[in-house]
Motif scaffolding. Structure first.
Motif, short mmCIF file in Angstrom:
data_model
loop_
_atom_site.label_atom_id
_atom_site.label_comp_id
_atom_site.label_asym_id
_atom_site.label_seq_id
_atom_site.Cartn_x
_atom_site.Cartn_y
_atom_site.Cartn_z
N SER A 1 2.99 3.41 -4.93
CA SER A 1 2.62 4.37 -5.97
C SER A 1 2.91 5.78 -5.47
O SER A 1 2.76 6.07 -4.27
CB SER A 1 1.14 4.27 -6.33
OG SER A 1 0.78 5.27 -7.26
N ASN B 35 0.79 -1.23 0.00
CA ASN B 35 0.00 0.00 0.00
C ASN B 35 0.82 1.29 0.00
O ASN B 35 0.28 2.37 0.21
CB ASN B 35 -0.99 0.00 1.17
CG ASN B 35 -0.33 -0.08 2.52
OD1 ASN B 35 0.88 -0.28 2.63
ND2 ASN B 35 -1.12 0.06 3.58
N ILE C 60 -1.25 7.54 -6.95
CA ILE C 60 -2.55 7.18 -6.37
C ILE C 60 -2.70 7.91 -5.04
O ILE C 60 -1.76 8.03 -4.26
CB ILE C 60 -2.66 5.65 -6.21
CG1 ILE C 60 -2.51 4.98 -7.58
CG2 ILE C 60 -4.00 5.27 -5.58
CD1 ILE C 60 -2.38 3.47 -7.52
N ASP C 61 -3.91 8.39 -4.75
CA ASP C 61 -4.11 9.37 -3.69
C ASP C 61 -3.86 8.84 -2.28
O ASP C 61 -3.40 9.59 -1.42
CB ASP C 61 -5.53 9.94 -3.76
CG ASP C 61 -5.72 10.85 -4.97
OD1 ASP C 61 -4.69 11.37 -5.46
OD2 ASP C 61 -6.86 11.03 -5.41
N SER C 62 -4.20 7.60 -1.97
CA SER C 62 -4.12 7.14 -0.58
C SER C 62 -3.60 5.71 -0.52
O SER C 62 -3.66 4.95 -1.50
CB SER C 62 -5.51 7.19 0.07
OG SER C 62 -6.36 6.21 -0.49
N ARG C 63 -3.10 5.36 0.66
CA ARG C 63 -2.62 3.99 0.89
C ARG C 63 -3.76 3.00 0.72
O ARG C 63 -3.56 1.89 0.19
CB ARG C 63 -2.01 3.89 2.29
CG ARG C 63 -0.74 4.71 2.46
CD ARG C 63 -0.37 4.88 3.92
NE ARG C 63 0.11 3.66 4.52
CZ ARG C 63 1.39 3.34 4.68
NH1 ARG C 63 2.33 4.18 4.24
NH2 ARG C 63 1.76 2.23 5.26
N GLU C 64 -4.96 3.38 1.17
CA GLU C 64 -6.12 2.48 1.06
C GLU C 64 -6.46 2.21 -0.40
O GLU C 64 -6.76 1.07 -0.78
CB GLU C 64 -7.33 3.08 1.78
CG GLU C 64 -7.19 3.18 3.29
CD GLU C 64 -6.29 4.32 3.75
OE1 GLU C 64 -5.83 4.28 4.92
OE2 GLU C 64 -6.04 5.26 2.94
N GLU C 65 -6.39 3.25 -1.24
CA GLU C 65 -6.69 3.08 -2.66
C GLU C 65 -5.61 2.25 -3.35
O GLU C 65 -5.91 1.41 -4.20
CB GLU C 65 -6.83 4.44 -3.34
CG GLU C 65 -7.33 4.34 -4.77
CD GLU C 65 -7.50 5.70 -5.44
OE1 GLU C 65 -7.82 5.71 -6.64
OE2 GLU C 65 -7.28 6.73 -4.77
N ILE C 66 -4.35 2.49 -2.98
CA ILE C 66 -3.27 1.68 -3.55
C ILE C 66 -3.50 0.21 -3.23
O ILE C 66 -3.40 -0.67 -4.10
CB ILE C 66 -1.90 2.12 -3.01
CG1 ILE C 66 -1.58 3.55 -3.43
CG2 ILE C 66 -0.80 1.18 -3.50
CD1 ILE C 66 -0.36 4.13 -2.74
N SER D 149 -0.44 -0.91 -12.06
CA SER D 149 0.05 0.17 -11.19
C SER D 149 1.55 0.09 -11.01
O SER D 149 2.24 1.13 -10.94
CB SER D 149 -0.65 0.11 -9.83
OG SER D 149 -0.27 -1.06 -9.11
N ALA E 273 -6.27 -1.37 -2.49
CA ALA E 273 -7.43 -1.91 -3.21
C ALA E 273 -7.09 -2.21 -4.67
O ALA E 273 -7.47 -3.25 -5.22
CB ALA E 273 -8.60 -0.93 -3.12
N ILE E 274 -6.35 -1.28 -5.30
CA ILE E 274 -5.96 -1.47 -6.70
C ILE E 274 -5.02 -2.65 -6.85
O ILE E 274 -5.20 -3.52 -7.73
CB ILE E 274 -5.32 -0.19 -7.26
CG1 ILE E 274 -6.39 0.90 -7.44
CG2 ILE E 274 -4.60 -0.46 -8.58
CD1 ILE E 274 -5.82 2.26 -7.75
#
Length: 231
Positions: free
Chosen positions: A45, A42, A48-54, A178, A56-57
């Motif tokens: 990147s 996480n 990508i805006d947040s650790r949570e979004e990283i 990613s 998930a992706i």
């Protein structure tokens, strides 16, 4: 004999970089593949805006890649670059091994440069003698298999010819878009799959084929994992 094969690595894309070709060979032979990852990568990147979004992706990318192996996937979801040897991480790794009930485990080499990689390797080998014990903390019951562990290595003692599956391996690796994009930020002319293919080709030259992956066997209590289990 049908085998259960577990790839237990640190981050999404580690399996594809290290041993996807070998796993594809096992799948071709009718064996069952499992993947467990200690982190969701996480921090992987800068865009990508947040650790949570990283996370998930990257988990979604891993699930897409795993389809080529018909593999089941478990995410342990520890923090990227924050994996340590604790009672909880030992419990989680032991649970993952019991979940897969593996005959063979692939993991990072203990001398890998990444702290998450070498800690994952350490945790796997530290809990290995606990897989069948009734009194070791875990979230699943003991198993009766005695898993044999192989470390993915840049130049190990055993090579697996993956020439016939290299294209599928690289397709799996490109599922991790990613990470492909992230590497291109730093090395605009070096695509991740091309770098991995070059390493596999070099191992192929060393071992007398076009493309290869290589492994070292884990040794414990005077016992060495059986290289004959490799495909």
């Amino acid at each position: 004999m049908d085998l259960n094969i577990l790839a237990l690595f640190a981050h999404p894309d580690d399996v594809e970089c290290s041993c996807a070709g070998t796993l594809l060979k096992y799948k071709q032979a009718g064996h069952k593949i499992y993947i467990a990852l200690t982190t969701s990568g996480n921090t992987g990147s800068n865009v990508i805006d947040s650790r949570e979004e990283i996370a998930a992706i990257r988990e979604a990318e891993q699930l897409e890649a795993a389809k080529y192996l018909d593999a089941e996937v478990m995410f342990l979801r520890y923090e990227d670059e924050g994996l340590f040897d604790t009672p909880q991480t030992r419990r989680s790794v032991l649970t993952a091994i019991r979940w897969a009930n593996p005959d063979v485990i692939f993991t990072h080499h203990p001398e890998d440069f990444s702290t998450d990689h070498n800690m994952t390797s350490k945790l796997v080998t530290e809990v290995l003698l606990s897989v069948g014990g009734n009194h070791h903390p875990a979230d699943l019951p003991p198993i009766h298999n005695a898993p044999q562990v192989f470390f993915a290595s840049k130049c190990g003692k055993a090579f697996v010819d993956i020439s016939d599956v290299i294209d599928t391996k690289l397709t799996m690796l490109r599922c991790h878009k990613s990470q492909v994009d992230w590497i291109l930020e730093f090395h605009p002319e070096e695509e991740l799959a091309s770098l991995v293919a070059a390493e596999d080709h070099m191992r192929g030259i060393w071992s007398g084929c076009r493309y290869a992956e290589s492994f070292d066997a884990h040794k414990i209590l005077g016992y060495c994992a059986d290289y004959r289990l490799l495909p």
